[in-house]
Motif scaffolding. Structure first.
Motif, PDB file in Angstrom:
ATOM      1  N   GLU A 500     -43.725 -60.624  35.672  1.00  0.00           N
ATOM      2  CA  GLU A 500     -42.355 -60.154  35.502  1.00  0.00           C
ATOM      3  C   GLU A 500     -41.791 -59.675  36.834  1.00  0.00           C
ATOM      4  N   ILE A 501     -40.674 -60.271  37.243  1.00  0.00           N
ATOM      5  CA  ILE A 501     -40.059 -59.962  38.526  1.00  0.00           C
ATOM      6  C   ILE A 501     -38.630 -59.479  38.289  1.00  0.00           C
ATOM      7  N   ILE A 502     -38.294 -58.367  38.938  1.00  0.00           N
ATOM      8  CA  ILE A 502     -36.935 -57.828  38.878  1.00  0.00           C
ATOM      9  C   ILE A 502     -36.370 -57.823  40.287  1.00  0.00           C
ATOM     10  N   GLN A 503     -35.229 -58.453  40.483  1.00  0.00           N
ATOM     11  CA  GLN A 503     -34.575 -58.420  41.785  1.00  0.00           C
ATOM     12  C   GLN A 503     -33.932 -57.052  41.977  1.00  0.00           C
ATOM     13  N   ALA A 504     -34.251 -56.416  43.083  1.00  0.00           N
ATOM     14  CA  ALA A 504     -33.720 -55.081  43.340  1.00  0.00           C
ATOM     15  C   ALA A 504     -32.208 -55.123  43.466  1.00  0.00           C
ATOM     16  N   GLU A 505     -31.581 -54.092  42.952  1.00  0.00           N
ATOM     17  CA  GLU A 505     -30.146 -53.901  43.113  1.00  0.00           C
ATOM     18  C   GLU A 505     -29.898 -52.498  43.643  1.00  0.00           C
ATOM     19  N   ASN A 506     -28.755 -52.336  44.209  1.00  0.00           N
ATOM     20  CA  ASN A 506     -28.398 -51.051  44.788  1.00  0.00           C
ATOM     21  C   ASN A 506     -28.455 -49.949  43.739  1.00  0.00           C
ATOM     22  N   LEU A 507     -29.253 -48.906  43.994  1.00  0.00           N
ATOM     23  CA  LEU A 507     -29.394 -47.725  43.141  1.00  0.00           C
ATOM     24  C   LEU A 507     -30.110 -48.010  41.819  1.00  0.00           C
ATOM     25  N   LEU A 508     -30.825 -49.123  41.734  1.00  0.00           N
ATOM     26  CA  LEU A 508     -31.649 -49.397  40.555  1.00  0.00           C
ATOM     27  C   LEU A 508     -32.720 -48.320  40.419  1.00  0.00           C
ATOM     28  N   LYS A 509     -32.928 -47.825  39.200  1.00  0.00           N
ATOM     29  CA  LYS A 509     -33.924 -46.784  38.941  1.00  0.00           C
ATOM     30  C   LYS A 509     -35.053 -47.314  38.071  1.00  0.00           C
ATOM     31  N   PHE A 510     -36.223 -46.719  38.264  1.00  0.00           N
ATOM     32  CA  PHE A 510     -37.340 -46.909  37.339  1.00  0.00           C
ATOM     33  C   PHE A 510     -37.809 -45.518  36.936  1.00  0.00           C
ATOM     34  N   HIS A 511     -37.568 -45.141  35.685  1.00  0.00           N
ATOM     35  CA  HIS A 511     -37.887 -43.793  35.209  1.00  0.00           C
ATOM     36  C   HIS A 511     -39.396 -43.656  34.953  1.00  0.00           C
ATOM     37  N   LEU A 512     -39.937 -42.520  35.366  1.00  0.00           N
ATOM     38  CA  LEU A 512     -41.340 -42.201  35.145  1.00  0.00           C
ATOM     39  C   LEU A 512     -41.512 -41.030  34.185  1.00  0.00           C
ATOM     40  N   ARG A 513     -40.663 -40.047  34.259  1.00  0.00           N
ATOM     41  CA  ARG A 513     -40.659 -38.893  33.364  1.00  0.00           C
ATOM     42  C   ARG A 513     -39.228 -38.583  32.973  1.00  0.00           C
ATOM     43  N   PRO A 514     -38.952 -38.181  31.761  1.00  0.00           N
ATOM     44  CA  PRO A 514     -39.890 -38.046  30.642  1.00  0.00           C
ATOM     45  C   PRO A 514     -40.396 -39.403  30.151  1.00  0.00           C
ATOM     46  N   TYR A 515     -41.527 -39.337  29.482  1.00  0.00           N
ATOM     47  CA  TYR A 515     -42.219 -40.567  29.095  1.00  0.00           C
ATOM     48  C   TYR A 515     -41.375 -41.434  28.168  1.00  0.00           C
ATOM     49  N   SER A 516     -40.518 -40.806  27.388  1.00  0.00           N
ATOM     50  CA  SER A 516     -39.685 -41.568  26.446  1.00  0.00           C
ATOM     51  C   SER A 516     -38.708 -42.488  27.170  1.00  0.00           C
ATOM     52  N   GLN A 517     -38.411 -42.220  28.457  1.00  0.00           N
ATOM     53  CA  GLN A 517     -37.467 -43.035  29.213  1.00  0.00           C
ATOM     54  C   GLN A 517     -38.166 -43.972  30.190  1.00  0.00           C
ATOM     55  N   LEU A 518     -39.477 -44.119  30.088  1.00  0.00           N
ATOM     56  CA  LEU A 518     -40.226 -44.933  31.023  1.00  0.00           C
ATOM     57  C   LEU A 518     -39.656 -46.348  31.085  1.00  0.00           C
ATOM     58  N   GLY A 519     -39.343 -46.793  32.296  1.00  0.00           N
ATOM     59  CA  GLY A 519     -38.830 -48.152  32.480  1.00  0.00           C
ATOM     60  C   GLY A 519     -37.577 -48.192  33.328  1.00  0.00           C
ATOM     61  N   LEU A 520     -36.985 -49.368  33.397  1.00  0.00           N
ATOM     62  CA  LEU A 520     -35.822 -49.605  34.253  1.00  0.00           C
ATOM     63  C   LEU A 520     -34.570 -48.930  33.722  1.00  0.00           C
ATOM     64  N   ASP A 521     -33.712 -48.527  34.651  1.00  0.00           N
ATOM     65  CA  ASP A 521     -32.417 -47.931  34.320  1.00  0.00           C
ATOM     66  C   ASP A 521     -31.384 -48.500  35.288  1.00  0.00           C
ATOM     67  N   ARG A 522     -30.460 -49.269  34.768  1.00  0.00           N
ATOM     68  CA  ARG A 522     -29.430 -49.892  35.596  1.00  0.00           C
ATOM     69  C   ARG A 522     -28.097 -49.148  35.546  1.00  0.00           C
ATOM     70  N   SER A 523     -28.068 -47.988  34.946  1.00  0.00           N
ATOM     71  CA  SER A 523     -26.787 -47.296  34.737  1.00  0.00           C
ATOM     72  C   SER A 523     -26.141 -46.845  36.043  1.00  0.00           C
ATOM     73  N   ALA A 524     -26.939 -46.613  37.090  1.00  0.00           N
ATOM     74  CA  ALA A 524     -26.375 -46.121  38.353  1.00  0.00           C
ATOM     75  C   ALA A 524     -25.939 -47.245  39.280  1.00  0.00           C
ATOM     76  N   ILE A 525     -26.225 -48.490  38.922  1.00  0.00           N
ATOM     77  CA  ILE A 525     -25.864 -49.605  39.799  1.00  0.00           C
ATOM     78  C   ILE A 525     -24.347 -49.705  39.891  1.00  0.00           C
ATOM     79  N   PRO A 526     -23.776 -49.678  41.091  1.00  0.00           N
ATOM     80  CA  PRO A 526     -22.315 -49.732  41.224  1.00  0.00           C
ATOM     81  C   PRO A 526     -21.768 -51.075  40.753  1.00  0.00           C
TER      82      PRO A 526
END
Length: 1003
Positions: A500-526
């Protein structure tokens, strides 16, 4: 505690209060600058600052926003209505004047600063931040900071965020601008890690350290971590960064034997183990160095070591079971928390010890992030064979299954040419379910502007005046597609793309804590931004800008048809402008008439008759511009701000484009390479770097030279397989100490020449030592070396003669050895100038800090269409300076003077304290020197988009913007563009940028 003068310099009532020009301008003078006494101005200052200071009216309820319709500019003659300094400061200064009278003579400049005596007697001890960590209730994510992704001039940065700690991996050029743009507070950073020690990954580190040192009254520092090569970088930065900011730099890894020789790649691998750097309650960060394995057996050199960083969070404890706790005799209270923290406690009712496993559910392993920088194919062998990574592989045969750690995310910082190879992608699959974020340089990201605020302004200016503001240098879609295909061909094994490959985008996040949010977060991408969207928004906000753009295009087309005529009555022809510059074809008359009156007065009131009346007094065009070609010379203002990069203005750099004859750089602040790529495109910027003839640096302050190493390193890389000569760098002597120290880390391939050897008198003596062939005269008895020694002695005797008052501020002259070494470099300069079509280049001592200079460039004479010889153009750049007679003399009859104008007219006291110029003083220098055109630059970042100026003084002057391109052929029309800016920026406030500066980092 800081000295009292620091508080005097930044009164709380001043708009400067916490955003002074420490930071980049700290350089060798980190600490405060004593405020000079208020003595009468000298005649020299009066020459460039005539008339009483006007007091600008304060803004009303609009919070300092200028009034729409241009009414304010009609009444007071000031472009914007800005916030003014409190009268409390002026009253305080008047009260202090008698007690300070006689303590220090001030002649329109800060003498102590010019002599380098403005340092604090008590050095600061920059403290590290201490934070109380909370391992249970914590927020953690890793985020891609987009530095380098669009222009590919530097390595992307990565932020590891905890609610009580911040870590940044890599600090390339432009990091501060990016963080300002997106409100990422660099003052919260605790640690900086470098995956490699080179200009690509650490180019923004000097500016960041100076930024932190200038925060608040005490300043602060940060831990810096990197492989053993970090020591070379620290040694180099000590030449202009205070030691207090460097004491927390830590290197790791062993790369040398006891006798100082480098270990071979195979030896290095035998003794390498993961190196734990950080191990606290919330994270454990360890490093795995990678040495390149050269096929020809070459020993790795400093700067070659790459690092893998492993960030492991502690395991997540199982859910606490209060029923089990009660059964074991525990009462609700603090012991519950101790058990949750992993500590054993004694039972309250039973004589037993309760362990966490007795009351907690099954634990989950903590998230793990790997940051992998494999910069070349030569690092692949060690990456694939590194035993330290076995514990992270799911298919490892050397690690028991129960000891295998699950990696959640791998961030790849290497270039596509490495990461898309078959071997690399097979290695990626060994991490099983890990998600892979490809953050290295990718062709697909080039048209995505990282600095959106700057891109927005550039698009608006391009719409208004495309001749002065060409479109950003993006590659065409066809080129992008072709390069993408070439990049995809690197993947030899189609099965290797199954991970699985994800192309990086500006301000892309990967959540580590809390555990319930573990994974990618694209909400901050402009959101995406393109030119069409910017212009559509501009037209909806300022509808009349469409008419203004048409008017600009019309008079630009007229200017292209201008023919300069020769007077029949005088052999000494005087070139005059054609009628397109007269009132009949002025800005007002270009507009369509509406109901019997000029529509410009009704729709665009800022374009008034007074401005056009002033234009009637325009000076005649100089002879050097007769039949000038657009392929002769142009300047590109790559950075027009002072002290620190901001959203809208980068720090100082000017690209002098001589087209087929090469190019020059005047100053080279951080981010210069990125600006070149934004202007010319990726390939065009590379060509511009390869074509550089010379780089000239005005002084050692960091906002003028910290982009130099990146330019030199890239040029060396681009020309490594092409025969070439080292690039000539002309600068003050302290710059050589930095370059010599840095060259141990990275090959810079340059020759250095001290500015003091390029003074006008020194250059005249040098040329006087040459024979008619332009060579040193030969001596038949003792050979050419003796002739050079004779020339050296003659040169030395006149080099430091009292040519200028400012020369007395130099600590001591160069030694005869320095002069002897300089002679062959001067011969090289003479050769380069001839190739570039230049008659001379010489430096001018100016009033700013020790060894600060301006520069004069003069083109060679050329024949006109009638065969008559006409003079070449003359370009003068001031560097940073107070108005001074030496620069005025050097600027006599200049075709173009580029002068710093850091402060507005009402801030003369601050200009004197910092040895800078106000807008009116800069214009006054141009008038006194008879310069044909003046371009103002180096504006304080308190003016986010456009500075304060009095339009009554600006008839031969233009305001500089980043990426503005001024061709010699456009000089006659240059001031005509200024009124149109009033339409574009009529609704701007001074506070927009200053608020961001206060939030993220304070100067």
């Amino acid at each position: 505690m800081p000295p009292p003068s620091l508080r005097l310099l930044f009164p709380s009532s001043s708009p400067l209060s916490k955003s002074s020009f420490l930071g980049y301008s700290l350089s060798r003078s980190l600490f405060c600058i004593p405020r000079p006494p208020l003595t009468p101005r000298s005649p020299l200052t009066a020459l460039c600052y005539s008339g009483a200071r006007r007091r600008r009216p304060t803004g009303g309820g609009s919070g300092g926003r200028k009034t729409s319709g241009g009414g304010g500019s009609r009444g007071g003659g000031v472009f914007h209505q800005r916030r003014r300094a409190s009268t409390l400061r002026e009253e305080r200064d008047r009260a202090r004047a008698p007690e300070m009278e006689g303590k220090e003579e001030t002649l329109g400049f800060n003498k102590r600063r010019a002599e380098g005596r403005d340092k604090s007697d008590k050095p600061k001890a920059l403290q590290l931040k201490t934070r109380k960590l909370n391992p249970v209730n914590t927020i953690c994510y890793v985020q891609i900071l987009g530095t380098g992704m669009d222009t590919q001039d530097t390595s992307p940065s990565v932020l590891l965020f905890f609610d009580k700690q911040r870590f940044i991996f890599n600090a390339g050029e432009g990091l501060q601008r990016f963080c300002t743009e997106h409100k990422i507070k660099l003052s919260k950073i605790d640690h900086i890690f470098l995956t490699r020690v080179c200009s690509e990954t650490a180019g923004g580190l000097p500016g960041l350290l100076l930024t932190l040192a200038g925060i608040g009254e005490e300043g602060m520092s940060v831990n810096i971590w990197g492989p053993s090569d970090l020591n070379y970088l620290v040694d180099a930065m000590r030449s202009f960064i205070p030691n207090a900011a460097m004491v927390h730099a830590h290197s790791f890894g062993v790369t040398v034997n006891g006798d100082g020789t480098m270990l071979s790649s195979s030896q290095f691998g035998k003794f390498r183990d993961p190196i734990t750097i950080i191990d606290d309650e919330v994270v454990c960060i360890s490093s795995i160095p990678l040495n390149p394995n050269y096929s020809n057996g070459s020993i790795p050199k400093p700067g070659d070591i790459a690092v893998i960083y492993a960030c492991e969070l502690p395991e997540i404890k199982g859910k606490f079971d209060p029923v089990k706790a009660a059964a074991l005799g525990l009462k609700p209270g603090p012991k519950y928390r101790e058990l949750q923290l992993g500590n054993s406690v004694m039972s309250d009712r039973l004589n037993i010890t309760v362990h966490p496993s007795d009351v907690l559910g099954a634990s989950s392993p903590g998230p793990i992030i790997l940051l992998v920088d494999c910069p070349t194919k030569f690092h692949m062998a060690e990456l694939l064979s590194a035993e330290s990574l076995n514990c992270y592989y799911r298919d490892s045969d050397h690690q028991p299954k129960e000891n295998t750690k699950t990696v959640n995310c791998v961030i790849h910082l290497g270039p596509a040419i490495v990461t898309k190879s078959a071997d690399y992608q097979k290695w990626m699959k060994r991490f099983s379910t890990a998600q892979h974020i490809m953050a290295g340089h990718e062709i697909r990201n080039m048209e995505i502007p990282i600095l959106k605020s700057s891109a927005r302004i550039s698009s608006q200016l391009n719409y208004l005046c495309p001749q002065l503001f060409p479109a950003r240098g993006c590659w065409s879609s066809q080129q992008t597609n072709d390069l993408s295909l070439e990049s995809n061909e690197l993947c030899e094994d189609s099965s290797s793309t199954l991970c699985e490959i994800i192309q990086a985008e500006n301000l892309l996040k990967f959540h580590l804590r809390p555990y319930s949010q573990l994974g990618l977060d694209r909400s901050a991408i402009p959101d995406s931004l393109n030119h069409e969207e910017v212009i559509a928004h501009l037209l909806s906000e300022i509808p009349e800008i469409a008419d203004v753009s048409k008017n600009v295009n019309q008079f630009q087309q007229s200017s292209a048809e201008v023919k300069l005529s020769k007077s029949e009555k005088d052999d000494n022809c005087i070139m005059v402008e054609e009628p397109w510059l007269s009132a009949s074809s002025s800005v007002n008359n270009v507009h369509a008439e509406k109901q019997g009156r000029d529509s410009s007065e009704e729709d665009i009131p800022c374009l008034n008759d007074r401005w056009n009346d002033n234009l009637k007094d325009e000076h005649d065009i100089p002879a050097c511009l007769e039949n000038i070609s657009r392929e002769d010379m142009e300047i590109v203002l790559l950075g027009t701000g002072s002290s620190q990069p901001s959203k809208y203005r980068n720090v100082s750099s000017i690209f002098v484009n001589l087209f087929s004859r090469g190019s020059l750089l005047l100053d080279c602040g951080e981010g210069t390479l990125g600006q070149l790529k934004r202007r010319f495109g990726i390939k065009g910027a590379d060509d511009a770097v390869k074509g550089l003839k010379c780089i000239w640096i005005s002084h050692i302050h960091a906002d003028h030279h910290t982009g130099l190493a990146r330019i030199l390193a890239l040029r060396c890389q681009l020309l490594k397989d092409i025969p070439h000569k080292p690039l000539l760098v002309i600068g003050p002597r302290p710059l050589k100490r930095f370059l010599d120290a840095y060259s141990k880390l990275e090959d810079l391939d340059m020759q250095f020449l001290d500015c003091r050897h390029t003074l006008e008198a020194s250059m005249d003596d040098f040329h006087g030592s040459l024979d008619s062939r332009g060579q040193f005269p030969e001596n038949s008895d003792r050979g050419g070396s003796e002739a050079e020694n004779i020339a050296s002695r003659h040169f030395e005797s006149s080099l430091f003669a009292p040519h200028s008052k400012m020369q007395s501020y130099w600590k001591r002259p160069g030694s005869p050895v320095d002069t002897a070494v300089a002679l062959p470099v001067l011969m090289r300069l003479k050769e380069l100038l001839s190739e570039a079509g230049l008659e001379f280049l010489y430096s001018v001592p100016v009033v700013h800090c020790p060894q600060a200079f301006g520069v004069v460039l003069k083109a060679a004479e050329r024949p006109n269409s009638l065969g008559k010889t006409i003079p070449g153009w003359k370009l003068v750049y001031s560097g940073d300076t107070r108005p001074c007679q030496a620069l005025i003399n050097a600027s006599r009859d200049a075709t173009l003077l580029i002068h710093e104008a850091t402060f507005e007219d009402t801030m003369e006291d601050e200009a004197i304290a910092k040895n800078h110029s106000t807008t009116k003083e800069a214009v006054g220098v141009g008038k006194s020197a008879g310069a044909f055109r003046v371009v103002l630059t180096h504006f304080s970042q308190r003016y986010p988009k456009i500075p304060v100026f009095n339009e009554a003084d600006m008839q031969r002057t233009c305001i500089a913007f980043d990426l503005m391109t001024v061709n010699l052929a456009d000089l006659p029309m240059l001031p005509k563009f200024l009124p149109y800016l009033k339409v574009l920026f009529r609704n701007e406030m001074v506070g927009d940028e200053s608020d961001d500066v206060h939030e993220s980092f304070i100067y």
